[in-house]
Structures are given as structure tokens and as C-alpha cells.
Design a protein around this motif. Structure first.
Motif, short mmCIF file in Angstrom:
data_model
loop_
_atom_site.label_atom_id
_atom_site.label_comp_id
_atom_site.label_asym_id
_atom_site.label_seq_id
_atom_site.Cartn_x
_atom_site.Cartn_y
_atom_site.Cartn_z
N ARG A 189 49.55 38.35 -50.96
CA ARG A 189 49.08 37.65 -52.16
C ARG A 189 50.25 37.31 -53.08
N ASN A 190 50.16 36.06 -53.60
CA ASN A 190 51.05 35.64 -54.68
C ASN A 190 52.52 35.73 -54.29
N VAL A 191 52.86 35.22 -53.12
CA VAL A 191 54.23 35.29 -52.63
C VAL A 191 54.88 33.90 -52.71
N GLU A 192 56.16 33.87 -52.96
CA GLU A 192 56.90 32.61 -53.05
C GLU A 192 57.30 32.16 -51.65
N ILE A 193 56.76 31.00 -51.23
CA ILE A 193 57.09 30.48 -49.89
C ILE A 193 57.60 29.04 -49.95
N GLY A 194 57.82 28.53 -51.15
CA GLY A 194 58.29 27.16 -51.29
C GLY A 194 59.79 27.04 -51.09
N SER A 195 60.31 25.91 -51.45
CA SER A 195 61.75 25.65 -51.35
C SER A 195 62.35 25.66 -52.74
N ASP A 196 63.69 25.55 -52.81
CA ASP A 196 64.35 25.52 -54.10
C ASP A 196 63.90 24.30 -54.91
N SER A 197 63.66 23.19 -54.21
CA SER A 197 63.28 21.97 -54.92
C SER A 197 61.79 21.90 -55.22
N ILE A 198 60.97 22.48 -54.35
CA ILE A 198 59.52 22.45 -54.55
C ILE A 198 58.98 23.87 -54.40
N PRO A 199 58.90 24.59 -55.49
CA PRO A 199 58.41 25.98 -55.40
C PRO A 199 56.92 26.02 -55.08
N LEU A 200 56.51 27.10 -54.42
CA LEU A 200 55.10 27.31 -54.11
C LEU A 200 54.84 28.81 -54.06
N ARG A 201 54.02 29.26 -54.96
CA ARG A 201 53.61 30.66 -54.96
C ARG A 201 52.12 30.68 -54.60
N THR A 202 51.79 31.32 -53.49
CA THR A 202 50.42 31.26 -52.98
C THR A 202 50.11 32.49 -52.14
N ASP A 203 48.95 32.48 -51.49
CA ASP A 203 48.52 33.57 -50.61
C ASP A 203 48.67 33.15 -49.16
N VAL A 204 48.90 34.14 -48.31
CA VAL A 204 49.11 33.89 -46.88
C VAL A 204 48.19 34.82 -46.08
N GLY A 205 47.43 34.24 -45.15
CA GLY A 205 46.58 35.03 -44.26
C GLY A 205 47.14 35.02 -42.85
N ILE A 206 47.19 36.19 -42.21
CA ILE A 206 47.75 36.32 -40.86
C ILE A 206 46.70 36.96 -39.96
N ARG A 207 46.57 36.41 -38.77
CA ARG A 207 45.74 37.03 -37.74
C ARG A 207 46.56 37.18 -36.46
#
Length: 499
Positions: free
Chosen positions: A337-355
Motif C-alpha cells: 500500500r501507498n508505495v512510490e513506483i513512478g519515475s523521477d519525471s512522473i511520480p506515482l504513489r499507489t497500491d500494488v497487488g501480487i498473486r
């Protein structure tokens, strides 16, 4: 005069119904509490079945042993498409006929294990459970088909050798196996049926992160999902099962979808007049081989058979069945939850689901983790959850060390490599068989193939990366879809393969 007495008896019984507590009307002299059910399970658990991917030859050998004891009757009733025997096990001489069948889907083996535990129980003698055995023998005529789809079980596949889902062949009976089950039902004419399955581990109890450990259903017999005496009886049996389950796994029971399926065997058995219960073995954290869920199957099936034999299931209110919630499907193996996965130019903080998906190799398996979902996952849950606040993706490195095989490293050495940022290790060889490629270490091993770490989180992409803070300090390793807290000495079992 006889008529007068009979009418008086009926009137008297009706008056008693209105004045007595319902639990007194159908008292149980043979009921077992959870302590006794656990004792029975531990005493009679079949030791030859200890993982999910057992084969037909193991089942056949066990049945031959049971046949020699002359307590259960074992009869070959047919052959599968590929010629494997399909057997029926019978016990008891009572008037109430019960059919139980398992593994019509080859990759759904949990109840099969429990049935063999029950076979051992029925063969016991002169112990504290003898009165129960005598009751079942006197009141019931039990018919078990413990592996209806041996060809599917051989490769751990849902469908039969002709790629037909047997549980969608209840209407036309086009398959050998489907016709066999229907023929036995028409010959036996059971009053009760148990349709035994496994469901995927990603169902949860609505509004909670609890996996559905056992899902139950009294299948519909028509489109309107009406309730007659037959289906109502199945509902009451389920209420009794849920009473036991809530003592084992509180708030981990749900109902399977009750949409009428004219192709389904449970629906067809209900139409034939057999009060039929569907049991679906789901998920339980820390129980990958479903040995605890096997215990639950043993407990609720044995308890239900006792209540059918005594008629004591009639004490339950079918309306309590409706209080059991339906399955939700909001679970993942891991939610970050609430992890930074974007790039330096386009930030994105969101959730990630893994199966994680399983891949069978003979009697074992390995997994491959993938990114199943991205975005707002507030209404989703994980068996493992990570608070990614303040964390970001850090790309994994390949160790400069080359080892002869995965067996050259210990778990402690593997965790030490992870803490240093190394997730992949090259090996010189893996041996001649596919089994040599399997390992249970929290690392990715590879041979000639080049290792490609996860450099960005993408839908459907791999799940091999680190999570660390802004300073680069590593907090978690996500290895093949497993989450490893690097601050702890994790003792989990990983199911990985040499790439």
C-alpha cells in the motif's frame, strides 16, 4: 381406534414442537465436540497422504489395503478415459443412503485426503468412538467415490483427459466419468449427497481480510432458487457444519454462489431428491498443503454423518443458512500500500497487488509471482500486507558469486545476500531431472539464462524487487511474489525454481 391414536400422536407432537426448545426435539447421543474430533483426526489421519499432488497409484494402493481389512467394501466401478480405475467404497447397512464424491476436478484433492482419514476411522475398533461407528453402520449406507477424475489428478489439472470439466457434465453426461457418477446415483438413489471440491484461495469473507477457509452451499434445483424439503434439509446440515467450523475458524466461512447451474452435478443431485451439500476447501494462511483444512473436512463430514444418522440435523433452523455470507473475491497473496513506483519525471504513489501462480512438477510445484493489480486497492486485502509509505522500488542485483547448485546455500546465507541487495545467483548446473530445478530458498537461481530483475512495476509483470527508503536502505524483498521482511529471520517455505 388406531387412526384415533395416530392422530392424537401427531397432535401431541405438534404441541410439543411449539413448547419445547428445538435442541431437545432431536437430541444427539453421539455428537463429538472439537476436542474429540481432533483426537479422532490425529489417531486416524492417513499418513501416506501429506501433500496435495498425490497420484492415482497412491490412492489405488491405499484402497487395496482397505479392501483386505474387510470392513469397507471396495469396488471398481469403471475406468477413466486413460484407463485408470475409479472405485467406490461402501460402508453400512442402514436405510439412509449417502453419496460422497471428491476430486471430480483433478487439482482439488483436499477432501480426498479427508475421506481416507474417514476410512481409517470407520475401520477402527474398540475405542471411545465405537458407538459412533455402530451408529453410522446401523443407520447409514455410505457410498464414497474418492477420486472421480484420476487423469486430471495425474497432472494436477482441473479437467479430465478430454479437457471436459466434469462438474459441467451433470446434464448430458457426455464423459465416461460424468456418466459413471450419474449411473451410480440412479442405482443407489441417495437421500443425501456431498459434492467435495477446492476453491481458489483468493475468496474472502465480505468486509474482512479473512480468507474463506471453507465455503458451503446447498445448490439450487431450479432457476428461482426455491427451497423445498430436499434443499432445506441440505441447508440444515450446513448450519450444523457451520456451528462446528466457527469453533475452528471463526469468521472464515462463506457460501458459494448459488446461481442455478443445470450442468452442475450438485444441482442435478438436488433435483433428483438428494439433499446435497457442496463443500469447497479454500485458503488458510500458513497451510499451503491444506493439511489443517483437511482436518476441517474430516470434522464437518463426520459430524454431518452423525447428525444424518440420528436425524438431529433437523433441529437447526434453515434460516440460519441465509445468515452465512457469500464469498467475496478481494484477496491477493501480497498487497503493498501507498508505495512510490513512478519515475523521477512522473511520480506515482499507489497500491500494488501480487498473486502467485503454481506450476506442477510431478508431486511438487513452484510458483511465479506477477503483478495482478495496480491502483486504489483500499477494498482489497493480502495474505501479507506491506505499508509502503516512504518506500520506493529498488532494483535487485545479481550476486558475483557463482555456486554449483542451489543446495550449496542455506536460508541464512540467502537472507544475508538479500540484505546486501543481491536477489539472483548463478548456478553451474541443476542436475538431470526437472525436480533438481526446485528449491525452497528466497533467491532466484539461474543457469545460462540471463536474470532480468523487475525494473518497473507493470501490470502482469514480474515481482522481483526490493523496497527501500529514500536513503536506499532496504526494508523488504519481494522475491517471486513472496514478501520478506529483511529485519526478521523469516522461516517461511518458498517454492521456487532455477530459471
Amino acid at each position: 381406534m388406531k387412526l384415533t391414536v395416530l392422530l392424537f400422536s401427531i397432535i401431541s407432537f405438534s404441541m410439543c414442537n411449539s413448547s419445547k426448545d428445538s435442541t431437545q426435539e432431536f437430541s444427539s447421543a453421539h455428537s463429538l465436540d472439537t476436542t474429540q474430533l481432533n483426537e479422532a483426526f490425529e489417531q486416524y489421519k492417513e499418513k501416506e497422504l501429506y501433500h496435495r499432488r498425490f497420484k492415482h497409484q497412491t490412492i489405488e494402493a491405499l484402497l487395496k489395503t482397505h479392501a483386505q481389512k474387510n470392513v469397507l467394501t471396495v469396488t471398481q466401478i469403471g475406468n477413466s478415459v486413460q484407463g485408470r480405475s475409479i472405485n467406490e467404497v461402501t460402508f453400512g447397512t442402514g436405510d439412509k443412503k449417502v453419496m460422497l464424491w471428491s476430486q471430480m476436478h483433478g487439482d482439488e484433492p483436499t477432501a480426498t485426503m479427508a475421506l481416507f482419514d474417514l476410512f481409517n476411522f470407520l475401520e477402527g475398533e474398540n475405542d471411545e468412538f465405537q458407538a459412533v461407528r455402530d451408529l453410522l453402520k446401523e443407520k447409514l449406507e455410505l457410498h464414497f467415490i474418492p477420486m472421480l477424475n484420476p487423469d486430471g489428478a495425474e497432472i494436477y489439472n482441473r479437467r479430465n483427459a478430454q479437457s471436459i470439466d466434469l462438474n459441467r457434465d451433470g446434464r448430458k453426461r457426455q464423459t465416461i466419468e460424468g456418466k459413471l457418477l450419474r449411473d451410480r446415483a440412479e442405482a443407489v438413489k441417495p437421500q443425501y449427497g456431498f459434492n467435495l471440491h477446492d476453491q481458489n484461495i483468493y475468496y474472502n469473507v465480505p468486509e474482512t481480510k479473512n480468507p474463506v477457509t471453507i465455503s458451503l452451499l446447498a445448490p439450487a434445483f431450479n432457476e428461482e432458487r426455491d427451497v423445498n424439503d430436499v434443499r432445506g434439509g441440505a441447508m440444515k446440515i450446513i448450519v450444523g457444519m457451520n456451528r462446528i467450523l466457527q469453533q475452528y475458524v471463526p469468521d472464515a466461512v462463506a457460501k458459494y454462489d448459488d446461481t442455478f447451474s443445470p450442468r452442475g452435478f450438485g444441482d442435478n443431485f438436488q433435483m433428483l431428491g438428494a439433499s446435497t451439500v457442496l463443500i469447497e476447501s479454500g485458503g488458510l494462511k500458513g497451510d499451503p498443503e491444506k493439511q489443517e483444512i483437511r482436518r476441517l473436512n474430516f470434522a464437518i463430514i463426520l459430524n454431518a454423518l452423525i447428525e444424518i444418522a440420528e436425524g438431529s440435523y433437523q433441529k437447526y433452523d434453515a434460516e440460519d443458512y441465509n445468515a452465512i455470507p457469500f464469498n467475496a473475491s478481494q484477496l491477493h497473496d501480497v498487497v503493498i500500500r501507498n508505495v512510490e513506483i513512478g519515475s523521477d519525471s512522473i511520480p506515482l504513489r499507489t497500491d500494488v497487488g501480487i498473486r502467485r501462480s503454481e506450476f506442477t512438477i510431478n508431486t511438487d510445484y513452484f510458483v511465479r509471482g506477477r503483478i495482478e493489480d495496480l491502483g486504489d486497492m483500499e477494498d482489497n486485502y493480502g495474505y501479507d500486507e506491506v505499508d509502503g509509505t516512504g518506500l520506493k522500488l529498488i532494483v535487485a542485483k545479481v550476486s558475483p558469486q557463482i555456486v554449483d547448485s542451489a543446495q550449496n546455500l542455506t536460508i541464512d546465507q540467502s537472507l544475508d545476500l538479500l540484505r546486501k541487495g543481491f536477489m539472483a545467483v548463478k548456478v553451474k548446473q541443476v542436475g538431470p531431472s526437472k525436480e533438481n530445478k526446485l528449491h525452497q530458498l528466497p533467491l532466484l537461481f539461474f543457469t545460462q539464462n540471463q536474470f532480468f530483475p523487475t525494473t518497473e512495476i507493470t501490470l502482469g509483470g514480474t515481482a522481483n524487487f526490493f523496497l527501500g527508503d529514500e536513503s536506499g536502505q532496504l526494508k523488504y524483498a519481494i522475491v517471486n511474489g513472496y514478501v520478506i521482511d529483511l529485519s526478521k529471520k523469516d522461516k517461511a517455505i518458498w517454492k521456487n525454481v532455477v530459471f
